[in-house]
Scaffold this active site. Sequence first.
Site, PDB file in Angstrom:
ATOM      1  N   THR A 196       0.865  -1.179   0.000  1.00 47.19           N
ATOM      2  CA  THR A 196       0.000   0.000   0.000  1.00 47.19           C
ATOM      3  C   THR A 196       0.907   1.236   0.000  1.00 47.19           C
ATOM      4  O   THR A 196       2.054   1.142   0.417  1.00 47.19           O
ATOM      5  CB  THR A 196      -0.855  -0.036   1.285  1.00 47.19           C
ATOM      6  OG1 THR A 196      -1.765  -1.130   1.171  1.00 47.19           O
ATOM      7  CG2 THR A 196      -1.618   1.240   1.531  1.00 47.19           C
ATOM      8  N   GLY A 226     -10.219  -3.153   2.966  1.00 48.28           N
ATOM      9  CA  GLY A 226      -9.122  -3.257   3.917  1.00 48.28           C
ATOM     10  C   GLY A 226      -9.074  -2.087   4.879  1.00 48.28           C
ATOM     11  O   GLY A 226     -10.064  -1.381   5.086  1.00 48.28           O
ATOM     12  N   THR A 246       0.350   0.449   6.767  1.00 48.15           N
ATOM     13  CA  THR A 246       0.441  -0.505   5.675  1.00 48.15           C
ATOM     14  C   THR A 246       0.707  -1.890   6.258  1.00 48.15           C
ATOM     15  O   THR A 246       1.358  -2.010   7.287  1.00 48.15           O
ATOM     16  CB  THR A 246       1.581  -0.120   4.705  1.00 48.15           C
ATOM     17  OG1 THR A 246       1.754  -1.190   3.768  1.00 48.15           O
ATOM     18  CG2 THR A 246       2.904   0.110   5.428  1.00 48.15           C
ATOM     19  N   GLY A 247       0.185  -2.906   5.594  1.00 51.60           N
ATOM     20  CA  GLY A 247       0.428  -4.251   6.103  1.00 51.60           C
ATOM     21  C   GLY A 247      -0.813  -5.100   6.040  1.00 51.60           C
ATOM     22  O   GLY A 247      -1.650  -4.940   5.157  1.00 51.60           O
ATOM     23  N   GLY A 249      -4.156  -5.820   6.501  1.00 53.98           N
ATOM     24  CA  GLY A 249      -5.308  -4.955   6.765  1.00 53.98           C
ATOM     25  C   GLY A 249      -6.204  -5.435   7.879  1.00 53.98           C
ATOM     26  O   GLY A 249      -6.650  -4.652   8.726  1.00 53.98           O
TER      27      GLY A 249
END
Length: 326
Positions: A196, A226, A246-247, A249
């Site tokens: 993302t 997400g 980010t990562g 979700g």
Amino acid sequence: MGKWAIAVHGGAGVDPNLPLHRQDEAKQLLARCLHLGINALRSNLPAVDVVELVVRELETDPLFNSGRGSALSENGTVEMEASIMNGPNRQYGAVSGLTTVKNPVSLARLVMDKSPHSYLAFSGAQDFARQQGVELMQNEYFITEDNVEMLKLAKEANAILFDYRIPTIGSETCAAEADNPITMNGLPISVYAPETVGCVVVDQEGQCAAATSTGGLMNKKTGRIGDSPIIGAGTYACKVCAVSCTGEGEAILRGTLARDVAAVMEYKGLALQEAVDFVIKERLDEGKAGLIAVSEKGEVAYGFNANGMFRGCASEDGFMEVGIWE
């Protein structure tokens, strides 16, 4: 007058074997976006305008998973989402399920500025985009050959893939090193790397803003939403700070990650980096993620518990860093 600071990210969780030329490409894009933001801040552009400008640039480049180059859903199309939040008044705009909007972050901005609502999704968001006259593209514009190939691999492996640039079959991946395959909500995933994009800024007036944009997960279920467009989870900005996550979700949503950074600063009196470290350590449970943050004082911070995060940071004090690994 306060001091400005800016941070950008292109996702947390990186294949340790990512070829050096791909690493360099990513760093060059992050550096370009950082300089774009720095020049805008030096021209006294407000924080909320700067985060939109920078994320638009990231969406237009197919390298990361947002806008052009977005991950493909199970039916081979893109479903993009984004959000933007202005700290001083805590106004925000968010969009999900976009299939033709060239710059999702700018549609999120229009939802914030030009609609009575904060969040529009799917056909309603597309209708609003047409009404507002934003640039629309055919679905093909967003789809890259890499992503078509990764979706094919994902379907063969019956998995949700986090990174469209990592071969998953017959390759040494993080999952192969573990006794148990990595899973998300019980489903197998290959290598943890969602990519993302996001940007956080504090301007010279001490005003904070954040924006996040994503194509989501490769081979995701149609209609999956997400953390990126969810305020308090993937994106948050208030008077004290701005955060973009980010990562994984689903884990970020459970941990209300972005809001918790602000909360521990507001209620526990933690400094920015302390707040980031606390939230990454205490709020993610088994999930993998990263985040970038700035404070009203002109500080910049980041943290992640994955093996890397594509990121760049700069502050008026002269600090500048572009990196991937710890």
